[in-house]
Design an enzyme around this catalytic site. Structure first.
Site, mmCIF file in Angstrom:
data_model
loop_
_atom_site.group_PDB
_atom_site.id
_atom_site.type_symbol
_atom_site.label_atom_id
_atom_site.label_comp_id
_atom_site.label_asym_id
_atom_site.label_seq_id
_atom_site.Cartn_x
_atom_site.Cartn_y
_atom_site.Cartn_z
ATOM 1 N N ASP A 138 -1.599 -0.822 6.006
ATOM 2 C CA ASP A 138 -1.769 -0.248 7.346
ATOM 3 C C ASP A 138 -3.212 -0.125 7.787
ATOM 4 O O ASP A 138 -3.471 0.414 8.872
ATOM 5 C CB ASP A 138 -1.142 1.160 7.381
ATOM 6 N N ASP A 178 -0.221 5.208 0.950
ATOM 7 C CA ASP A 178 -0.492 6.167 2.027
ATOM 8 C C ASP A 178 -0.612 5.445 3.368
ATOM 9 O O ASP A 178 -1.417 4.527 3.518
ATOM 10 C CB ASP A 178 -1.791 6.922 1.759
ATOM 11 N N ASP A 200 0.867 -1.169 0.000
ATOM 12 C CA ASP A 200 0.000 0.000 0.000
ATOM 13 C C ASP A 200 0.912 1.230 0.000
ATOM 14 O O ASP A 200 2.117 1.126 0.239
ATOM 15 C CB ASP A 200 -0.876 -0.042 1.255
#
Length: 213
Positions: A165, A10, A8
């Site tokens: 995250d 961001d 991922d």
């Protein structure tokens, strides 16, 4: 050791919160809407910029008002997305170590192509391919972007980790059939991730490197 890692962006590789907040608040202020805090933006991100702005605008506005706010957000963000955005500490070193070890890398993000590709090309030259959202790619947690990345890397899903995250990343890994590693330096807390039933966490890029290499 697996052959590839899909990251991922961001909250995993880049801390983009301040620039996203500033772009949201430029749009909110320009439209006469209440501005949003950094903590609110942290909660709103994860599903792409359109959903971010949908969550930021006041309830009950009409479609034209939303489209104006969204357009203002995009214009501002495109010109200012590098002001405060930086890789998390240790990320560049991690990617260089993976590259040296011969591990293939992709970034699959819900950030729009117009932002994801220039940011990643500049900050993460070690990565083999970057896939953002566009007319041709469905946003995560749909697995389409991950499958596209695997095809470009020449890997099967059991040969790759997915690293993210958030809850969106957890769903993406599950939908894609990839083993998930959740990082704890991003936009969600350990408690938020544990409530999802997740257990495979890393606290630092060095800790992640030990698993991947």
């Amino acid at each position: 050791m697996k052959k590839a890692v899909i990251f991922d962006l961001d909250g995993t590789l880049l801390n983009t919160l301040e620039d996203l907040r500033d772009a949201v608040n430029f749009a909110m202020k320009s439209c006469g809407f209440p501005e949003r805090s950094l903590e609110e933006i942290r909660r709103f991100v994860g599903n792409g910029v359109r959903v971010l702005v949908e969550r930021a605008v006041p309830e009950g506005i009409n479609e034209d008002e939303f489209e104006k706010a969204f357009s203002l957000f995009k214009e501002y963000y495109k010109e200012n997305m590098e002001k405060n955005t930086r890789p998390y500490d240790g990320i560049s070193e991690l990617l260089s170590s993976l590259k040296k070890a011969g591990i293939k890398m992709a970034i699959v993000t819900n950030k729009a192509d117009f932002a994801a590709i220039p940011l990643c090309n500049k900050m993460f030259p070690q990565v083999d391919t970057v896939i953002g959202t566009s007319e041709n790619v469905v946003p995560k947690p749909d697995p389409q972007g991950v499958y596209k990345a695997l095809e470009e890397l020449g890997c099967e899903k059991d040969e790759a980790y997915y690293v993210g995250d958030s809850e969106v990343d957890a769903e993406t890994a599950f939908n894609s059939g990839l083993d998930l590693i959740s990082v704890l330096w991003g936009f969600r807390t350990r408690q938020e991730l544990e409530r999802l039933g997740l257990t495979n966490f890393v606290s630092t890029p060095k800790e992640l490197e030990k698993i991947l290499v």
